[in-house]
Design a protein around this motif. Sequence first.
Motif, PDB file in Angstrom:
ATOM      1  N   SER A 179       3.413   8.681  -9.394  1.00 17.75           N
ATOM      2  CA  SER A 179       2.273   8.149 -10.523  1.00 17.75           C
ATOM      3  C   SER A 179       1.189   9.197 -10.806  1.00 17.75           C
ATOM      4  N   SER A 203      -0.017   3.088   0.839  1.00 21.83           N
ATOM      5  CA  SER A 203       0.013   2.482  -0.473  1.00 21.83           C
ATOM      6  C   SER A 203       1.429   2.984  -1.023  1.00 21.83           C
ATOM      7  N   ASN A 204       1.261   3.323  -2.302  1.00 28.17           N
ATOM      8  CA  ASN A 204       2.703   3.858  -3.026  1.00 28.17           C
ATOM      9  C   ASN A 204       3.296   4.977  -2.162  1.00 28.17           C
ATOM     10  N   ASN A 261       6.137  -2.279   0.043  1.00 24.43           N
ATOM     11  CA  ASN A 261       6.757  -1.467  -0.969  1.00 24.43           C
ATOM     12  C   ASN A 261       8.280  -1.511  -0.742  1.00 24.43           C
ATOM     13  N   THR A 316      -2.462   8.385  -1.017  1.00 20.05           N
ATOM     14  CA  THR A 316      -1.809   6.916  -1.628  1.00 20.05           C
ATOM     15  C   THR A 316      -0.867   7.253  -2.885  1.00 20.05           C
ATOM     16  N   HIS A 357       6.799   6.096  -0.327  1.00 24.32           N
ATOM     17  CA  HIS A 357       7.865   6.299  -1.153  1.00 24.32           C
ATOM     18  C   HIS A 357       8.552   7.693  -0.891  1.00 24.32           C
ATOM     19  N   HIS A 368       2.204   8.617  -5.321  1.00 18.15           N
ATOM     20  CA  HIS A 368       3.745   8.898  -5.430  1.00 18.15           C
ATOM     21  C   HIS A 368       3.842   9.488  -6.735  1.00 18.15           C
ATOM     22  N   CYS A 392       2.717  -0.799   4.692  1.00 22.73           N
ATOM     23  CA  CYS A 392       2.845  -0.203   3.313  1.00 22.73           C
ATOM     24  C   CYS A 392       4.185  -0.142   2.918  1.00 22.73           C
TER      25      CYS A 392
END
Length: 123
Positions: free
Chosen positions: A15, A43-44, A90, A11, A47, A13, A86
């Motif tokens: 981060s 989720s993220n 996003n 989930t 990307h 990226h 997702c």
Amino acid sequence: MNYADLLITLTAHESDENNVTIAFTMGSKALEKGHTVEILLLSNAVHLAEKNYADKIDIGAPFKPIKDLLPTYMEQGGKLKVCSACMEHNGVSKENIVDGAEVISADYVIDALMNSKKSLQLN
């Protein structure tokens, strides 16, 4: 349907560059050992499927940068699956994802989780 020996759900990226790096490092290692592997981007993490997005992720030695790990993983036969909902949430377009990535639904995520031999969850 054939499910992977190892299913990695991710989930994170940029981060959480450590978990991103671990996912692709362990995926490649499992492929080297002869296992089938799928990495599910949720989720993220969707990307990461965008062209050139992951090029900036490099946590340093002893790990390789994602710009090297991702293509190697794919060349070794690793599967990259990307959650469609997702992606929509996003703002990731199907036209801008890396070659070989497959857009999947929530139904596929559940089936893969329930039917793969083992899973590694990096959230």
